[in-house]
Enzyme design. Structure first.
Site, mmCIF file in Angstrom:
data_model
loop_
_atom_site.group_PDB
_atom_site.id
_atom_site.type_symbol
_atom_site.label_atom_id
_atom_site.label_comp_id
_atom_site.label_asym_id
_atom_site.label_seq_id
_atom_site.Cartn_x
_atom_site.Cartn_y
_atom_site.Cartn_z
ATOM 1 N N CYS A 132 0.808 -1.226 0.000
ATOM 2 C CA CYS A 132 0.000 0.000 0.000
ATOM 3 C C CYS A 132 0.836 1.268 0.000
ATOM 4 O O CYS A 132 0.298 2.361 -0.173
ATOM 5 C CB CYS A 132 -0.947 0.014 1.198
ATOM 6 N N CYS A 168 16.993 12.470 1.739
ATOM 7 C CA CYS A 168 18.107 13.378 2.012
ATOM 8 C C CYS A 168 17.934 13.982 3.401
ATOM 9 O O CYS A 168 16.835 14.423 3.764
ATOM 10 C CB CYS A 168 18.170 14.472 0.950
ATOM 11 N N CYS A 224 26.994 12.844 -35.096
ATOM 12 C CA CYS A 224 27.002 13.900 -36.111
ATOM 13 C C CYS A 224 28.368 14.581 -36.121
ATOM 14 O O CYS A 224 28.834 15.050 -35.073
ATOM 15 C CB CYS A 224 25.901 14.919 -35.811
ATOM 16 N N CYS A 272 32.550 8.459 -44.965
ATOM 17 C CA CYS A 272 33.674 9.366 -44.693
ATOM 18 C C CYS A 272 33.336 10.453 -43.686
ATOM 19 O O CYS A 272 34.213 11.233 -43.291
ATOM 20 C CB CYS A 272 34.160 10.009 -45.985
ATOM 21 N N CYS A 275 29.114 21.316 -51.920
ATOM 22 C CA CYS A 275 28.358 20.921 -53.104
ATOM 23 C C CYS A 275 28.400 19.397 -53.208
ATOM 24 O O CYS A 275 29.477 18.799 -53.138
ATOM 25 C CB CYS A 275 28.977 21.563 -54.339
ATOM 26 N N CYS A 278 16.412 31.486 -51.549
ATOM 27 C CA CYS A 278 15.706 30.223 -51.387
ATOM 28 C C CYS A 278 16.691 29.076 -51.199
ATOM 29 O O CYS A 278 17.901 29.262 -51.148
ATOM 30 C CB CYS A 278 14.808 29.961 -52.596
ATOM 31 N N CYS A 333 19.754 21.039 -53.496
ATOM 32 C CA CYS A 333 18.889 21.564 -52.419
ATOM 33 C C CYS A 333 19.721 21.757 -51.152
ATOM 34 O O CYS A 333 20.420 20.850 -50.713
ATOM 35 C CB CYS A 333 17.734 20.603 -52.166
ATOM 36 N N HIS A 387 10.143 22.535 -49.549
ATOM 37 C CA HIS A 387 10.926 23.529 -48.780
ATOM 38 C C HIS A 387 11.684 24.476 -49.695
ATOM 39 O O HIS A 387 12.887 24.698 -49.517
ATOM 40 C CB HIS A 387 11.892 22.835 -47.817
#
Length: 500
Positions: A186, A242, A364, A401, A454, A467, A482, A497
């Site tokens: 409980c 604590c 990344c 790479c 590129c 753009c 893009c 987009h």
């Protein structure tokens, strides 16, 4: 008739208590909460110099019963009438449990005079089963059942149990802790343990110690059909609070750091050989001891060298005993909160990166990102080589790479020669920071962050407004691509987009 007599007696005793305690001054107020087994909560101001008998006399009128019909429970123990409140190590806003004792039915032959005599008699010795809470009776818990401490009684009284916890809020630091217990069914703290825990497995592992729950709403009590089933088995759930901030209620819990222990046996540190009051005991067979300062130094050096180890059996990024013992990994990683905030954040980052890499993922490569990415299984087609950091910076790169995504074969990158790192007592160089302190490297990082290559000729291209339709300005290339997808420009890019 007996019910009416009990009501009058309780009212009379309540008036006497109010008159008596109204004249007493509280020198050092302690604000606590009293929870009853019927679900109500009372707020009480106490003097730490009072005893439990005084507390019962204050609470009894508010519960509508006599003081001798109340049991006070705290930290798994029923407190004796003679126990001084300050000896219980209560903090502000701590919670005690007041429960009704089983009603004693009076004998029919017992006279009214004897009932009056019983109601006015001293009650300090009625609660013979009471005892001190676990914080007063427990010694330091050994790491396993085979390592029991057999210290003399005098030394046991001098060395009270000290537990250490990581308080995530509000302290956000390693602090002293208090051991508490609940009913596993409980969740009520109105329980008395059948025996004290003798080792850390008793505290950390379930179904080790049974308790008697006094909560009227406990499923055990609700299923009670007779006196024979009143002691139906339920187990303890130990937890820690604590000790350095006021209690935030029964759900205020902290992580136990069971490897940090009081050095009751005066064992020297394996590194500096000093004998400290508080030490960390590694979970190896030898139980090597290190002081907390040396443990921080050990962690800091391993962190700078990125030499923490991955425990494949448990999935933790951790450290073993520095003496080289087997099976000595620290499995409760909250022990690393002994490091400062910056070092612990670095530990967490390294741990996450290690987990991602071991799971077949990638980090990344764009500066200041490092987001972990779990890509789909590798295939032969070019599309599978294209990885996008969706949850991070959005950078699109080649999984082979780790450069910006491109068409055709990957170019081999020349690795920079390794350099030794100087370190001394007064001047030390962090190898992770050394790479960020290169003059030419800073320019390279700026180009990496502000440009994209590129996809065809890999010429760094900076987007200066306009753009997402990019046209490579390199002579002889003129590739249209893009900015978002880093692939050839299509009508799909235009629709999704163009001006994203």
């Amino acid at each position: 008739m007996s019910f009416l007599f009990d009501l009058l007696r309780n009212a009379f005793l309540g008036m006497l208590q109010l008159l008596w305690f109204g004249k007493r001054k509280i020198s050092n107020s302690l604000s606590i909460y009293i929870k009853t087994n019927t679900g109500s909560t009372l707020s009480v101001e106490l003097d730490p110099k009072w005893d439990i008998k005084n507390l019962k006399e204050i609470v009894a009128p508010r519960m509508g019963m006599a003081p001798e019909n109340i049991k006070i429970i705290f930290a798994g123990k029923e407190l004796h009438n003679s126990t001084i409140i300050e000896e219980c190590d209560l903090g502000q806003q701590s919670i005690l449990h007041a429960v009704r004792t089983p009603n004693r039915m009076p004998n029919k032959r017992q006279s009214t005079a004897s009932l009056i005599e019983e109601s006015t008699s001293e009650t300090s010795d009625v609660n013979d089963s009471g005892s001190k809470p676990m914080n007063e009776t427990l010694m330091d818990l050994p790491l396993d059942e085979s390592d029991q401490h057999n210290l003399p009684a005098e030394e046991q009284q001098e060395n009270r149990a000290h537990f250490y916890v990581y308080c995530s809020a509000p302290c956000k630091d390693v602090k002293m802790g208090k051991l508490r217990v609940k009913c596993v069914r409980c969740g009520s703290g109105a329980v008395t343990v059948d025996k004290d825990p003798q080792c850390w497995p008793d505290v950390l592992q379930p179904r080790r110690i049974t308790v008697h729950c006094e909560n009227d709403f406990c499923p055990v009590a609700a299923n009670t059909l007779s006196e024979e089933t009143e002691s139906q088995v339920t187990y303890a759930r130990f937890y820690f609070k604590c000790a350095k901030h006021p209690s935030l209620g029964e759900n205020d819990e902290a992580v136990p750091l069971y490897l940090i222990k009081p050095n009751l046996s005066n064992v020297p540190c394996l590194a500096c050989t000093d004998v400290r009051e508080t030490v960390l005991v590694f979970p190896c067979e030898a139980g090597h001891v290190t002081c907390l300062d040396c443990f921080r130094e050990y962690c800091t050096v391993r962190l700078h060298e990125r030499r923490f180890e991955f425990d494949t059996s448990e999935g933790y990024y951790t450290l073993p005993c520095p003496a080289g013992c087997t099976n000595s990994f620290i499995r409760e990683v909250h022990h690393f909160h002994l490091l400062d905030k910056e070092q612990y954040e670095r530990y967490q980052r390294f741990s996450t990166e290690e987990y991602v890499l071991r799971a077949g993922g990638l980090l990344c490569p764009r500066p200041n990102c490092g987001m972990g990415i779990i890509p789909p299984p590798m295939k032969d087609d070019e599309e599978c080589r294209r990885i996008q950091c969706i949850s991070g910076c959005g950078y699109v790169f080649c999984r082979i790479c780790l450069q910006g995504f491109h068409l055709g074969e990957c170019e081999l990158s020349t690795s920079e020669p390794s350099t030794s790192v100087f370190s001394s007592k007064h001047y030390s160089v962090d190898p992770l920071k050394a790479d960020e302190a290169k003059w030419d490297e800073a320019t390279k990082r700026t180009i990496q962050v502000s440009t994209k290559p590129c996809p065809k000729c890999r010429t760094p291209t900076e987007k200066a407004g306009g753009c997402m339709h990019m046209v490579c300005t390199r002579a002889g290339c003129d590739y249209q691509w893009c900015w978002v997808c880093q692939t050839g420009w299509t009508r799909e890019c235009m629709g999704n987009h163009w001006f994203a």
